[in-house]
Design a protein around this motif. Sequence first.
Motif, PDB file in Angstrom:
ATOM      1  N   GLU A  10      -2.952 -10.865  12.461  1.00 59.65           N
ATOM      2  CA  GLU A  10      -2.779 -12.024  11.578  1.00 59.65           C
ATOM      3  C   GLU A  10      -1.299 -12.308  11.356  1.00 59.65           C
ATOM      4  O   GLU A  10      -0.533 -11.421  11.007  1.00 59.65           O
ATOM      5  N   HIS A  30      -2.337 -11.937  -2.476  1.00 54.20           N
ATOM      6  CA  HIS A  30      -2.159 -11.018  -1.343  1.00 54.20           C
ATOM      7  C   HIS A  30      -3.049  -9.789  -1.517  1.00 54.20           C
ATOM      8  O   HIS A  30      -3.695  -9.330  -0.568  1.00 54.20           O
ATOM      9  N   LEU A  87      -0.567 -15.636   6.135  1.00 54.28           N
ATOM     10  CA  LEU A  87      -0.827 -14.889   4.902  1.00 54.28           C
ATOM     11  C   LEU A  87      -0.045 -15.493   3.738  1.00 54.28           C
ATOM     12  O   LEU A  87      -0.567 -15.616   2.622  1.00 54.28           O
ATOM     13  N   GLU A  88       1.210 -15.859   3.994  1.00 50.37           N
ATOM     14  CA  GLU A  88       2.024 -16.444   2.941  1.00 50.37           C
ATOM     15  C   GLU A  88       1.485 -17.810   2.518  1.00 50.37           C
ATOM     16  O   GLU A  88       1.514 -18.162   1.329  1.00 50.37           O
ATOM     17  N   LYS A 104       2.125 -13.393   9.705  1.00 51.54           N
ATOM     18  CA  LYS A 104       2.616 -13.330   8.324  1.00 51.54           C
ATOM     19  C   LYS A 104       2.684 -14.708   7.693  1.00 51.54           C
ATOM     20  O   LYS A 104       2.414 -14.866   6.494  1.00 51.54           O
ATOM     21  N   GLU A 125      -6.573  -5.450   3.130  1.00 50.33           N
ATOM     22  CA  GLU A 125      -7.114  -5.009   4.426  1.00 50.33           C
ATOM     23  C   GLU A 125      -6.835  -6.124   5.416  1.00 50.33           C
ATOM     24  O   GLU A 125      -7.648  -7.004   5.641  1.00 50.33           O
ATOM     25  N   ARG A 126      -5.648  -6.093   6.021  1.00 49.41           N
ATOM     26  CA  ARG A 126      -5.178  -7.199   6.852  1.00 49.41           C
ATOM     27  C   ARG A 126      -5.917  -7.249   8.187  1.00 49.41           C
ATOM     28  O   ARG A 126      -6.175  -6.229   8.815  1.00 49.41           O
ATOM     29  N   GLU A 127      -6.240  -8.488   8.601  1.00 46.67           N
ATOM     30  CA  GLU A 127      -6.848  -8.687   9.905  1.00 46.67           C
ATOM     31  C   GLU A 127      -5.833  -8.359  11.008  1.00 46.67           C
ATOM     32  O   GLU A 127      -4.671  -8.767  10.920  1.00 46.67           O
ATOM     33  N   ARG A 141       0.873  -1.167   0.000  1.00 48.53           N
ATOM     34  CA  ARG A 141       0.000   0.000   0.000  1.00 48.53           C
ATOM     35  C   ARG A 141       0.916   1.224   0.000  1.00 48.53           C
ATOM     36  O   ARG A 141       1.650   1.452   0.959  1.00 48.53           O
ATOM     37  N   HIS A 161      -5.465  -9.819   1.394  1.00 51.69           N
ATOM     38  CA  HIS A 161      -4.737  -9.261   2.533  1.00 51.69           C
ATOM     39  C   HIS A 161      -4.508  -7.760   2.458  1.00 51.69           C
ATOM     40  O   HIS A 161      -3.771  -7.222   3.282  1.00 51.69           O
ATOM     41  N   GLU A 207      -1.657 -18.810   2.596  1.00 52.28           N
ATOM     42  CA  GLU A 207      -2.847 -18.584   1.782  1.00 52.28           C
ATOM     43  C   GLU A 207      -2.473 -18.154   0.366  1.00 52.28           C
ATOM     44  O   GLU A 207      -3.003 -18.685  -0.623  1.00 52.28           O
TER      45      GLU A 207
END
Length: 319
Positions: A257, A246, A262-263, A259, A252-254, A215, A250, A265
């Motif tokens: 959460e 991603h 996330l990787e 890392k 808008e990350r929870e 972002r 991701h 997923e």
Amino acid sequence: MATIQTDLSDAAASSQQTTHSFDDSDTRADDMRDQLDAWVEDLAGLTDEAQASEQFQQWLEVQSKFHDYSARNTLLIQLQCPNATKVAGYNTWQAEFDRHVQQGENAIWIWAPIITNKCPECGNSPSYHANTGCAYDEIDPDDWSRGLVGFRPTSVFDISQTEGEPLPDLETEACGDADGLVEDLLAATDAIGVDATIVASDEWSHGSARGVCERRSPTTTNPVVEVVDRENRADLASTLIHEFAHATMHFEREPGEEKSRLEIEAEAVAYIVSRHFGLDPDNSAFYLATWDEDAPATVRDRLDRISSTAADLIDAVEG
């Protein structure tokens, strides 16, 4: 390495060499969901095999010999050697890895902790304690508990500054005939809602990462994806898919959460979409194995989220 890679690839080779289509409109949704869910299960099984492999265990053993560095030291390393990937002391390279620092290389300076006997009152080592005026004398300095009393500059060197025996590596690049998939992915960025750029390798500023999703500002509308260019178009396509995942899941990350989750997923989505388009991404199993020992369970637990994201990306590219 070749034997293990072949073993992992055999598990799904029969269904990975051609693209998959779901032409029957009456059964398309069910057929697609069943196929993607089956591929999620394939990936979980392959990751179990990867974690149990001799190659992965050798890799783990080597990784355990490298220190985890503080944020301050990580910054110092990046400032002095922006492309550093693995650093260790001069003697450590020789003793632990049978590698030698090449002549003429400049040291990378970081802070090393000083651990020694520590005064319970003033927190100093015995030599400094004697000069501080601290009156503590209840316990002889030889019997003080050991602890952190300060830091000193110490030198380390990146693996690129050394030569010698190679370290065990895990091949994580996808392969196969990309057949215009990179171009199709870039053409789908509006539908996916992402801004994507392929960056020349000599202009890449993200170290050893092959792709990033960022972002750029609090007001950025779309996630910004960058991937480093490379000859392996199949791997380039797979990296784009990983970063698009991603961006989709991701951006808008929870809060809180991890890392690693996330990787897992994103790579699971990349595996599924890559398989759909006829690529061979079985090395995703090694990628997941390096992130979390519970990766197979996470893949299975998040099957619906992974499958639906993969289906959306496939629809966007094929549309």
